[in-house]
Design a protein around this motif. Structure first.
Motif, short mmCIF file in Angstrom:
data_model
loop_
_atom_site.label_atom_id
_atom_site.label_comp_id
_atom_site.label_asym_id
_atom_site.label_seq_id
_atom_site.Cartn_x
_atom_site.Cartn_y
_atom_site.Cartn_z
N MET A 130 -7.19 13.44 -8.07
CA MET A 130 -6.46 13.04 -9.27
C MET A 130 -5.45 11.93 -8.96
O MET A 130 -4.65 12.05 -8.03
CB MET A 130 -5.72 14.24 -9.88
N PRO A 131 -5.48 10.83 -9.72
CA PRO A 131 -4.56 9.71 -9.44
C PRO A 131 -3.12 10.04 -9.86
O PRO A 131 -2.88 10.89 -10.72
CB PRO A 131 -5.12 8.58 -10.30
N PHE A 189 -7.10 1.79 -6.36
CA PHE A 189 -6.54 3.14 -6.20
C PHE A 189 -7.67 4.09 -5.83
O PHE A 189 -8.61 4.27 -6.58
CB PHE A 189 -5.87 3.59 -7.50
N ALA A 190 -7.56 4.71 -4.66
CA ALA A 190 -8.69 5.44 -4.10
C ALA A 190 -8.51 6.95 -4.15
O ALA A 190 -7.39 7.46 -4.18
CB ALA A 190 -8.90 5.02 -2.64
N PHE A 191 -9.66 7.66 -4.12
CA PHE A 191 -9.63 9.09 -3.84
C PHE A 191 -8.84 9.31 -2.54
O PHE A 191 -8.91 8.50 -1.61
CB PHE A 191 -11.04 9.63 -3.66
N GLY A 192 -8.11 10.39 -2.51
CA GLY A 192 -7.20 10.62 -1.39
C GLY A 192 -5.81 10.10 -1.67
O GLY A 192 -4.91 10.25 -0.85
N GLY A 193 -5.65 9.46 -2.84
CA GLY A 193 -4.34 8.97 -3.23
C GLY A 193 -3.88 7.76 -2.45
O GLY A 193 -2.68 7.57 -2.21
N LEU A 194 -4.82 6.88 -2.05
CA LEU A 194 -4.47 5.71 -1.24
C LEU A 194 -4.58 4.46 -2.11
O LEU A 194 -5.64 4.15 -2.63
CB LEU A 194 -5.41 5.61 -0.04
N ASN A 195 -3.47 3.76 -2.24
CA ASN A 195 -3.35 2.64 -3.17
C ASN A 195 -3.09 1.33 -2.44
O ASN A 195 -2.33 1.30 -1.47
CB ASN A 195 -2.21 2.91 -4.15
N ALA A 196 -3.69 0.25 -2.92
CA ALA A 196 -3.50 -1.07 -2.30
C ALA A 196 -3.56 -2.14 -3.38
O ALA A 196 -4.52 -2.22 -4.14
CB ALA A 196 -4.57 -1.32 -1.24
N VAL A 197 -2.53 -2.98 -3.42
CA VAL A 197 -2.42 -4.02 -4.44
C VAL A 197 -2.15 -5.36 -3.77
O VAL A 197 -1.28 -5.47 -2.90
CB VAL A 197 -1.32 -3.70 -5.47
N MET A 214 0.85 -1.19 0.00
CA MET A 214 0.00 0.00 0.00
C MET A 214 0.88 1.23 0.00
O MET A 214 1.94 1.26 0.63
CB MET A 214 -0.95 0.00 1.19
N THR A 215 0.44 2.25 -0.73
CA THR A 215 1.19 3.50 -0.83
C THR A 215 0.22 4.67 -0.77
O THR A 215 -1.00 4.51 -0.92
CB THR A 215 1.97 3.60 -2.15
N SER A 216 0.78 5.85 -0.58
CA SER A 216 0.00 7.09 -0.65
C SER A 216 0.63 8.00 -1.69
O SER A 216 1.85 8.19 -1.71
CB SER A 216 -0.01 7.78 0.72
#
Length: 403
Positions: free
Chosen positions: A264-265, A388-396, A255-257
């Motif tokens: 915007m992604p 990939f979420a609003f707020g720039g929160l990513n999880a793979v 997970m990253t920010s």
């Protein structure tokens, strides 16, 4: 570090009210997006969504339960029942103490909230039901699942917008992997398809009025959906010892920010999450055979995601299949990653890659193999699921075919 496997899966979504019917719909490239049907829909400019129309609450729950269960909780409990029954686990004794629940949601009991705002502000009532707060709180579904199945271990709710389910499943994976839990019930649930829920999304101007067309040049926005998917993540040795049917193995998570923009992604943030999951799983990049994309159907997301995949995989990106099942079931916001994990399991277990339907025109900025319109038979051993979420929160999440 322990190995982690999935031994149960359950779902409720616009494609089907269980896993077999959902996977059948994915194989057929069926569209579950239809005209919305709820109060005041005529006041909306967006009138389509992945709504579950054949949901009969009274046939599934008694009056006391209905007073406590918002629609998103009903979905979660139904999906959890299917998943736990498939796993064959009975949670008592030490297993109960060492097993918990982590679910993702973004809006929680939004339908309950919407209904009660109407009562107070529109209808002028001064009293609401005493269970409004426990019905609408984001952790309601997690708590009811834990109570229903005697899950006394680590339990909580994750709310990270469109990445909620992936974040929840990633935390569950890590808890089993490190030995904190023997089994975790995990996934996500969402029910935002009510007047207030859709009206709020309309304000963002990212919604399509006619269809979700991920990666297609003529895409014009996302389409909301609703539902849940729940899984049983279990310690491999525990599952093996009891002769459990293993659906697949969970092998990595990252997970990253973005730390850049609220809506915007960022290619860099997404790429770091994809690479992080590959690294955590100790994979070579050319081992990835399929990626279930976040693929919302918006102009910004799809090209950014394709660029991130290309950056991470390099020349191998042209050989990887990448599809978005949101084209079929809509964007379940906090529940979306969980439903999409079903497509990953189908790819690994059945050798069927779910398609990106409604694909009409190639986009030079999305020049990857997006499995357009028709499912594909293909042998893959490793898959990724992006969120990939609003707020720039990513999880793979990374998964491998069961050995």
């Amino acid at each position: 570090m322990r190995r982690v496997v999935i031994t149960g899966a359950g779902t409720v979504n616009a494609l089907g009210l269980d896993v077999p019917s959902t996977m059948e719909a994915m194989r057929e490239g069926r569209c579950g997006i239809s005209e919305l049907n709820f109060r005041d829909v005529d006041r909306l400019s967006i009138k389509i969504g992945g709504q579950i129309h054949d949901w009969n609450t009274e046939n599934r729950f008694n009056r006391q339960q209905i007073a406590l269960y918002d629609r998103f909780t009903q979905f979660a409990l139904t999906a959890a029942k299917e998943a736990i029954e498939q796993s064959g686990l009975v949670f008592n004794g030490d297993l109960s103490a060492k097993s918990g629940v982590i679910l993702g949601t973004s809006g929680g009991g939004l339908t309950t909230q919407d209904d009660n705002y109407r009562m107070v502000y529109e209808e002028g009532k001064n009293r609401v039901h005493p269970f409004v707060v426990p019905k609408l709180m984001n952790n309601a579904s997690c708590s009811h699942v834990s109570m229903e199945y005697n899950l006394k271990g680590p339990s909580f709710t994750v709310a990270t917008a469109c990445a909620s389910s992936n974040h929840a499943m990633g935390q569950a994976f890590n808890m089993v992997r490190c030995g904190m839990a023997t089994a975790m019930v995990t996934g996500g649930s969402e029910s935002m398809l009510c007047f207030g829920g859709v009206k709020a999304w309309e304000g963002l101007r990212v919604m399509s009025k006619d269809a979700c067309r991920p990666f297609s040049l003529n895409r014009n926005g996302m389409v909301q959906g609703e539902g849940a998917a729940v899984f049983v993540f279990e310690d491999y040795e525990h599952a093996k010892a009891r002769g459990a049917d293993i659906l697949c193995e969970v092998i990595g998570f990252a997970m990253t920010s973005d730390a850049s923009d609220i809506v915007m992604p960022s290619k860099q943030g997404a790429a770091r999450a994809i690479l992080g999951a590959i690294t955590d799983a100790k994979l070579n990049r050319d081992e990835v055979g399929y990626i279930n994309a976040h693929g919302t159907g918006t102009a910004a997301n799809d090209k950014t995601e394709c660029a991130a995949v290309a950056d991470v995989l390099g020349h191998h990106a042209d050989k990887v299949m990448i599809s978005s099942t949101k084209s079929m079931h809509g964007h379940l916001i906090g529940g979306t990653g969980a439903v999409e994990l079903l497509a990953c399991i189908m790819a690994l277990k059945d050798g069927v890659i779910a398609p990106t339907i409604n694909y009409e025109e190639p986009d030079p900025e999305c020049a990857l193999d997006v499995v357009p319109n028709t499912a594909r038979d293909a042998k893959v051993d490793v898959v990724l699921s992006n969120a990939f979420a609003f707020g720039g929160l990513n999880a793979v999440i990374a998964l491998r075919k069961a050995a």
